[in-house]
Each structure stands twice: as structure tokens, then as C-alpha cells.
Design an enzyme around this catalytic site. Structure first.
Site, PDB file in Angstrom:
ATOM      1  N   ASN A  69      68.498  42.219 -55.952  1.00  0.00           N
ATOM      2  CA  ASN A  69      68.398  42.969 -54.703  1.00  0.00           C
ATOM      3  C   ASN A  69      67.908  41.988 -53.645  1.00  0.00           C
ATOM      4  O   ASN A  69      66.719  41.665 -53.601  1.00  0.00           O
ATOM      5  CB  ASN A  69      67.415  44.128 -54.899  1.00  0.00           C
ATOM      6  CG  ASN A  69      67.253  44.976 -53.650  1.00  0.00           C
ATOM      7  OD1 ASN A  69      67.800  44.649 -52.585  1.00  0.00           O
ATOM      8  ND2 ASN A  69      66.504  46.052 -53.759  1.00  0.00           N
ATOM      9  N   ARG A  84      72.704  44.841 -55.632  1.00  0.00           N
ATOM     10  CA  ARG A  84      72.582  45.999 -54.761  1.00  0.00           C
ATOM     11  C   ARG A  84      73.161  45.589 -53.404  1.00  0.00           C
ATOM     12  O   ARG A  84      72.765  44.581 -52.831  1.00  0.00           O
ATOM     13  CB  ARG A  84      71.110  46.363 -54.580  1.00  0.00           C
ATOM     14  CG  ARG A  84      70.950  47.450 -53.562  1.00  0.00           C
ATOM     15  CD  ARG A  84      69.541  47.559 -53.089  1.00  0.00           C
ATOM     16  NE  ARG A  84      69.443  48.663 -52.159  1.00  0.00           N
ATOM     17  CZ  ARG A  84      68.515  48.740 -51.222  1.00  0.00           C
ATOM     18  NH1 ARG A  84      67.633  47.780 -51.081  1.00  0.00           N
ATOM     19  NH2 ARG A  84      68.494  49.763 -50.413  1.00  0.00           N
ATOM     20  N   HIS A  95      70.315  55.441 -50.215  1.00  0.00           N
ATOM     21  CA  HIS A  95      69.591  55.765 -51.463  1.00  0.00           C
ATOM     22  C   HIS A  95      70.533  56.412 -52.493  1.00  0.00           C
ATOM     23  O   HIS A  95      70.079  57.121 -53.394  1.00  0.00           O
ATOM     24  CB  HIS A  95      68.439  56.769 -51.238  1.00  0.00           C
ATOM     25  CG  HIS A  95      67.313  56.268 -50.403  1.00  0.00           C
ATOM     26  ND1 HIS A  95      66.672  57.063 -49.477  1.00  0.00           N
ATOM     27  CD2 HIS A  95      66.691  55.070 -50.362  1.00  0.00           C
ATOM     28  CE1 HIS A  95      65.703  56.377 -48.888  1.00  0.00           C
ATOM     29  NE2 HIS A  95      65.699  55.168 -49.394  1.00  0.00           N
ATOM     30  N   HIS A 101      64.183  61.887 -52.450  1.00  0.00           N
ATOM     31  CA  HIS A 101      63.736  60.504 -52.642  1.00  0.00           C
ATOM     32  C   HIS A 101      62.722  60.218 -51.540  1.00  0.00           C
ATOM     33  O   HIS A 101      63.087  60.023 -50.379  1.00  0.00           O
ATOM     34  CB  HIS A 101      64.941  59.554 -52.556  1.00  0.00           C
ATOM     35  CG  HIS A 101      64.580  58.106 -52.681  1.00  0.00           C
ATOM     36  ND1 HIS A 101      64.884  57.340 -53.784  1.00  0.00           N
ATOM     37  CD2 HIS A 101      63.921  57.274 -51.841  1.00  0.00           C
ATOM     38  CE1 HIS A 101      64.431  56.112 -53.612  1.00  0.00           C
ATOM     39  NE2 HIS A 101      63.847  56.042 -52.438  1.00  0.00           N
ATOM     40  N   LEU A 102      61.442  60.241 -51.912  1.00  0.00           N
ATOM     41  CA  LEU A 102      60.387  60.088 -50.908  1.00  0.00           C
ATOM     42  C   LEU A 102      59.602  58.815 -51.180  1.00  0.00           C
ATOM     43  O   LEU A 102      58.734  58.768 -52.050  1.00  0.00           O
ATOM     44  CB  LEU A 102      59.452  61.312 -50.933  1.00  0.00           C
ATOM     45  CG  LEU A 102      60.135  62.693 -50.888  1.00  0.00           C
ATOM     46  CD1 LEU A 102      59.101  63.807 -50.999  1.00  0.00           C
ATOM     47  CD2 LEU A 102      60.963  62.853 -49.617  1.00  0.00           C
ATOM     48  N   GLY A 140      60.887  54.750 -47.105  1.00  0.00           N
ATOM     49  CA  GLY A 140      62.007  55.442 -46.480  1.00  0.00           C
ATOM     50  C   GLY A 140      62.238  56.688 -47.315  1.00  0.00           C
ATOM     51  O   GLY A 140      61.887  56.696 -48.492  1.00  0.00           O
ATOM     52  N   ARG A 186      59.706  55.366 -39.637  1.00  0.00           N
ATOM     53  CA  ARG A 186      60.910  55.826 -38.904  1.00  0.00           C
ATOM     54  C   ARG A 186      60.713  57.255 -38.417  1.00  0.00           C
ATOM     55  O   ARG A 186      60.163  58.091 -39.130  1.00  0.00           O
ATOM     56  CB  ARG A 186      62.142  55.761 -39.800  1.00  0.00           C
ATOM     57  CG  ARG A 186      62.508  54.374 -40.268  1.00  0.00           C
ATOM     58  CD  ARG A 186      63.895  54.408 -40.924  1.00  0.00           C
ATOM     59  NE  ARG A 186      64.192  53.165 -41.603  1.00  0.00           N
ATOM     60  CZ  ARG A 186      64.387  53.061 -42.923  1.00  0.00           C
ATOM     61  NH1 ARG A 186      64.339  54.122 -43.700  1.00  0.00           N
ATOM     62  NH2 ARG A 186      64.655  51.893 -43.459  1.00  0.00           N
ATOM     63  N   PHE A 208      51.133  56.592 -47.462  1.00  0.00           N
ATOM     64  CA  PHE A 208      50.668  57.975 -47.655  1.00  0.00           C
ATOM     65  C   PHE A 208      49.321  58.054 -48.366  1.00  0.00           C
ATOM     66  O   PHE A 208      48.594  59.018 -48.208  1.00  0.00           O
ATOM     67  CB  PHE A 208      51.730  58.794 -48.398  1.00  0.00           C
ATOM     68  CG  PHE A 208      52.892  59.152 -47.510  1.00  0.00           C
ATOM     69  CD1 PHE A 208      53.915  58.247 -47.289  1.00  0.00           C
ATOM     70  CD2 PHE A 208      52.933  60.375 -46.861  1.00  0.00           C
ATOM     71  CE1 PHE A 208      54.971  58.560 -46.449  1.00  0.00           C
ATOM     72  CE2 PHE A 208      53.989  60.705 -46.019  1.00  0.00           C
ATOM     73  CZ  PHE A 208      55.006  59.788 -45.812  1.00  0.00           C
ATOM     74  N   LEU A 242      56.234  58.125 -53.322  1.00  0.00           N
ATOM     75  CA  LEU A 242      55.473  59.315 -52.961  1.00  0.00           C
ATOM     76  C   LEU A 242      55.878  60.512 -53.834  1.00  0.00           C
ATOM     77  O   LEU A 242      55.022  61.236 -54.346  1.00  0.00           O
ATOM     78  CB  LEU A 242      55.758  59.595 -51.483  1.00  0.00           C
ATOM     79  CG  LEU A 242      55.083  60.742 -50.795  1.00  0.00           C
ATOM     80  CD1 LEU A 242      53.594  60.526 -50.722  1.00  0.00           C
ATOM     81  CD2 LEU A 242      55.644  60.877 -49.379  1.00  0.00           C
ATOM     82  N   GLU A 299      66.870  52.436 -59.984  1.00  0.00           N
ATOM     83  CA  GLU A 299      68.112  51.946 -59.377  1.00  0.00           C
ATOM     84  C   GLU A 299      68.639  50.711 -60.099  1.00  0.00           C
ATOM     85  O   GLU A 299      69.849  50.529 -60.219  1.00  0.00           O
ATOM     86  CB  GLU A 299      67.855  51.643 -57.887  1.00  0.00           C
ATOM     87  CG  GLU A 299      67.662  52.930 -57.090  1.00  0.00           C
ATOM     88  CD  GLU A 299      66.851  52.769 -55.811  1.00  0.00           C
ATOM     89  OE1 GLU A 299      65.628  52.527 -55.923  1.00  0.00           O
ATOM     90  OE2 GLU A 299      67.418  52.884 -54.719  1.00  0.00           O
TER      91      GLU A 299
HETATM   92  P1  ADP Z   1      60.176  51.799 -50.840  1.00  0.00           P
HETATM   93  O1  ADP Z   1      60.921  51.411 -52.105  1.00  0.00           O
HETATM   94  O2  ADP Z   1      60.926  52.709 -49.926  1.00  0.00           O
HETATM   95  O3  ADP Z   1      59.482  50.681 -50.141  1.00  0.00           O
HETATM   96  P2  ADP Z   1      58.452  53.258 -52.646  1.00  0.00           P
HETATM   97  O4  ADP Z   1      59.411  54.171 -53.297  1.00  0.00           O
HETATM   98  O5  ADP Z   1      57.843  52.159 -53.451  1.00  0.00           O
HETATM   99  O6  ADP Z   1      58.993  52.714 -51.278  1.00  0.00           O
HETATM  100  O7  ADP Z   1      57.268  54.158 -52.050  1.00  0.00           O
HETATM  101  C1  ADP Z   1      56.227  53.574 -51.358  1.00  0.00           C
HETATM  102  C2  ADP Z   1      55.362  54.648 -50.769  1.00  0.00           C
HETATM  103  O8  ADP Z   1      54.913  55.538 -51.800  1.00  0.00           O
HETATM  104  C3  ADP Z   1      54.089  54.062 -50.161  1.00  0.00           C
HETATM  105  O9  ADP Z   1      54.231  53.961 -48.784  1.00  0.00           O
HETATM  106  C4  ADP Z   1      53.039  55.077 -50.497  1.00  0.00           C
HETATM  107  O10 ADP Z   1      52.750  55.777 -49.318  1.00  0.00           O
HETATM  108  C5  ADP Z   1      53.631  56.048 -51.470  1.00  0.00           C
HETATM  109  N1  ADP Z   1      52.792  56.164 -52.669  1.00  0.00           N
HETATM  110  C6  ADP Z   1      52.788  55.382 -53.762  1.00  0.00           C
HETATM  111  N2  ADP Z   1      51.860  55.815 -54.648  1.00  0.00           N
HETATM  112  C7  ADP Z   1      51.242  56.873 -54.092  1.00  0.00           C
HETATM  113  C8  ADP Z   1      50.198  57.762 -54.497  1.00  0.00           C
HETATM  114  N3  ADP Z   1      49.579  57.620 -55.654  1.00  0.00           N
HETATM  115  N4  ADP Z   1      49.850  58.752 -53.638  1.00  0.00           N
HETATM  116  C9  ADP Z   1      50.462  58.901 -52.468  1.00  0.00           C
HETATM  117  N5  ADP Z   1      51.443  58.108 -52.046  1.00  0.00           N
HETATM  118  C10 ADP Z   1      51.845  57.106 -52.828  1.00  0.00           C
END
Ligand code: ADP
Length: 398
Positions: free
Chosen positions: A7, A91, A180, A208-209, A212, A241, A284, A332, A384
Site C-alpha cells: 500500500n 492497493r 473503502h 467503516h469508521l 476516514g 474532513r 476519537f 473507531l 483489506e
Molecule cells: P485510518 O486507517 O483511516 O487511518 P483507522 O481505521 O486506523 O484509520 O482508525 C483510526 C481512528 O480510530 C483513530 O483516529 C481513532 O480515533 C480511532 N480509534 C482507535 N482506537 C480507538 C479506541 N479504542 N477508542 C476510540 N477510538 C479509537
């Protein structure tokens, strides 16, 4: 068969080497600051200590070479030599309307991906650099492209057209694409397995939270709608965003603050979302603790976020004329029981009921709804890289 999954970002490269006999990860790692002072490679062989290699990585070819050296290193490696790596799966962010599934990379595919670069100027060029670097360092090893947009190519016209003059769709291909896709596809397939139902007979809403975020409606195995659009900016409120806003806000702000398009782009993509709302953080975890300590704006940001996700779920329950199952995934979605609870609190009218004790658990795929909940609610860790490796294997086996 062993498959290297890559990736590539503009200054980073994430990798996993996957053994397809077991689908186990042999090693994974991350190259950071490629072409920037202080580059480093963090290599993590499974079951052993991680190692850092801090030689300067001038470009992605150097990084690919270093990754291969790490994978074959007598001490930290996991294979004897490069010939054990049978293929590379990449990817690729944007496949436009050209790609509705994964493909073996050929010169024609590269041309088509280049053409899509206009739609994803930050991502596709970096993905292409990774592809070219592999061609150079591992000539003759088959490569496969797996697109973030491909799964959503099944969206019907009514879901992907914007109501702007049609000529802009024809001229610039301005339409909704969605992203995603690899993740929405993986978790919706896993959800059907967990429910013991055929994939083509389930209505699933996948959330997917992560940093992004996007929600998708997957009806009978096909994505029929998703919240991200022409770019990943549309839809949910995200870490940085804005998600959906009245487009008139953009022109209003540009006039008032005398902003150029690129300034506006930075505001909407990097300074908005829960970061912009709270002024605290885009993470978060920080927002949850700030909110617990009484920070009103952090609380408001979390409320706006959850409300928007819940509204999207409601919209997709309508779009599919029902929903069997809701899935939470990504950073998240997988980890924050508080967020899942806050979202599901809006969904009582659908018959959604969460088991608080199960919702507090973490780490693996599980059902968090109560036995009498009308809609199943699942938490499924996304993967993924595994989808990319599986697609690569499947195309090579053909
Ligand atoms: P990306 O791949 O889009 O960068 P991820 O899927 O790794 O992101 O998600 C990252 C986000 O998940 C972080 O910004 C964080 O806010 C949230 N996150 C991770 N673990 C926790 C947790 N235990 N509680 C709340 N939020 C979390």
C-alpha cells in the site's frame, strides 16, 4: 504461495507478506518519510521482535529493495530468498469507471490507472510509483491491482449521478465513486458467513469508521450506495474532513475569506470534521476523554458524528427496503463501544437492540445485538490486506 501486499502512499509504504496456505501474516511493516530526511523502515516479523532500519530511502525503489532485504534477512527475515515471493498485490485507490474488479497489471492497466490519476491526484500517482518500483526490483513477478472504488461500481445510476449539468459527467466523469470498497466487501462477506446466510440474500449496512469513514448499503452481495462520492470528502463527518455540507458554503467562504481553491481544499479535508468542530483533536480517543472531562465542543463533535452515521444507516435501510444486519469496522468501529452505542440509540425504530456487556468487548468478530434484536449488529475487524492477497491469488490461479 506467498504474496506481498503493498500500500504505497506519497512518502510511505505499508506491506504484509502473506502465506496463502494458511492466510497467515509472515511479516509486516511500514516505510516512512520516503524521500525525506529521517526515513525509516519498521519491520515486524510475526512472533519476533520488530526491527528498525534507518538507512535513507531516496525513493520507492529503494524502499521496495529494503523491504525485500528485510524479508530475506538471515536474522529478521521470513523467507530464504526473493524467489519465494510469488506475486505482489497493490492497493490502488481510484479505478474510475474502468475497473469493477481486481486485475493483473499490464501496460494497458498502468495506462488506465494513470488516466484515473486526475480523479485521485494524491493517491494514484503514489500507487503507480510502487508498481514501477516492483517492476524494477522484482522483474517478471506478477503484480495485481486491487481498487478501493471497484466494489462500488455496482451502484445504480440513480445512486451515482449528481444533479449538476449532465455534460460535466460526460466531460470530466464527475459522479459518485465511493471508497473503502475492499473493506466494505470484506466485512459484508464475513457478516453473511456469521449469519449463516448466502451472501446474495442479505441486506447489510457496513460502517467503516476510521480516520476516514463511510457507510455502504450492500444488498444481496452488491454495493448499491455508499456515503463517499467523487472524492472521499463526501458523506460522514470524519476526523478532519467535513463530509456533506451545503456547496454554497464553499463559495461563500471563498469570497468572504478571499481563499483560493487549494486553501478551501485544505480547510475541508484537513481542518474540518471532528477536529474542526472540537478544536481538540481528530482522534476519537482524545475526544472521548475530553468529552468525559466536560469539554462541550468535544461532546458536540461526537454528537454530530454519531447523528450523521445514524442518519446514513436510516437512509440505507430505506434504500434497501429493509436491513438484516449492521456491521461496524475500522479503528473507531472496532474499538469504541461508546460510539457504537450512541449510533445504535437512534435505531430503535428499526428494532435494533444492543447487548451492553457484549458491546464492551473488543478485538474479534462478534455479534453485539441481543437475541431478540430485529437487526443483527456485528463488529468485524476489517482486513483489506487479506482481500488484496486473496484477489491476487485468485487471478494468478486462473
Ligand atoms: P485510518 O486507517 O483511516 O487511518 P483507522 O481505521 O486506523 O484509520 O482508525 C483510526 C481512528 O480510530 C483513530 O483516529 C481513532 O480515533 C480511532 N480509534 C482507535 N482506537 C480507538 C479506541 N479504542 N477508542 C476510540 N477510538 C479509537
Amino acid at each position: 504461495m506467498k504474496i506481498l501486499v503493498l500500500n504505497c502512499g506519497s512518502s510511505s509504504l505499508k506491506y504484509q507478506l502473506i502465506d496463502m496456505e494458511t492466510e497467515g501474516v509472515l511479516a509486516k511493516g511500514l516505510c516512512e518519510r520516503i524521500g525525506i530526511e529521517g526515513s525509516r523502515l519498521k519491520h515486524q516479523p510475526t512472533g519476533k521482535d520488530a526491527v528498525i532500519f534507518d538507512d535513507y530511502q531516496e525513493d520507492h525503489s529503494v524502499s521496495v529493495k529494503m523491504v525485500l532485504d528485510a524479508l530475506t534477512n538471515p536474522e529478521h527475515g521470513v523467507v530464504k530468498d526473493m524467489s519465494e515471493i510469488n506475486a505482489v498485490g497493490h492497493r490502488v485507490v481510484h479505478g474510475g469507471e474502468e475497473f469493477a474488479s481486481s486485475v493483473i497489471i499490464t501496460p494497458e492497466v498502468i495506462k488506465a490507472v494513470e488516466k484515473c490519476s486526475e480523479l485521485a491526484p494524491l493517491h494514484n500517482p503514489a500507487n503507480l510509483i510502487g508498481i514501477h518500483a516492483c517492476e524494477k526490483i522484482m522483474p517478471g513477478v506478477p503484480q495485481v491491482a486491487v481498487f478501493d472504488t471497484a466494489f462500488h461500481q455496482t451502484m445504480p445510476e440513480k445512486a451515482y449521478l449528481y444533479a449538476i449539468p449532465y455534460e460535466y459527467y460526460e466531460k470530466y466523469k464527475i459522479r459518485r465513486y465511493g471508497f473503502h470498497g475492499t473493506s466494505h466487501r470484506f466485512v459484508s462477506e464475513e457478516a453473511a458467513k456469521m449469519l449463516n446466510k448466502p451472501y446474495d440474500q442479505v441486506k447489510t449496512i457496513t460502517c467503516h469508521l476510521g480516520n476516514g469513514g463511510s457507510v455502504s448499503a450492500v444488498k444481496n452481495g452488491q454495493s448499491i450506495d455508499t456515503t463517499m462520492g467523487f472524492t472521499p470528502l463526501e458523506g460522514l463527518v470524519m476526523g478532519t474532513r467535513s463530509g456533506d455540507i451545503d456547496p454554497a458554503v464553499v463559495t461563500f467562504l471563498m469570497e468572504k475569506e478571499n481563499l483560493k481553491p487549494e486553501d478551501m481544499d485544505v480547510i475541508l479535508n484537513k481542518k474540518s470534521g471532528v477536529l474542526g468542530l472540537s478544536g481538540v483533536s481528530s482522534d476519537f480517543r482524545d475526544l472521548e476523554s475530553a468529552s468525559e472531562q466536560g469539554n462541550e465542543r468535544a461532546k458536540a463533535a461526537l454528537d454530530v458524528f454519531a447523528y450523521k452515521v445514524a442518519k446514513s444507516i436510516g437512509a440505507y435501510a430505506a434504500a434497501m427496503n429493509g436491513v438484516d444486519c449492521i456491521v461496524f469496522t475500522a479503528g473507531l468501529g472496532e474499538n469504541s463501544g461508546v460510539t457504537r452505542q450512541e449510533i445504535c440509540d437512534y435505531l430503535g425504530y428499526l428494532g435494533v437492540q444492543i447487548d451492553a456487556a457484549k458491546n464492551a468487548l473488543r478485538g474479534e468478530a462478534m455479534e453485539i445485538s441481543t437475541p431478540d434484536s430485529k437487526v443483527k449488529v456485528l463488529v468485524i475487524p476489517t482486513n483489506e490486506e487479506l482481500v488484496i492477497a486473496r484477489d491476487t491469488k485468485e487471478l494468478l490461479d486462473k
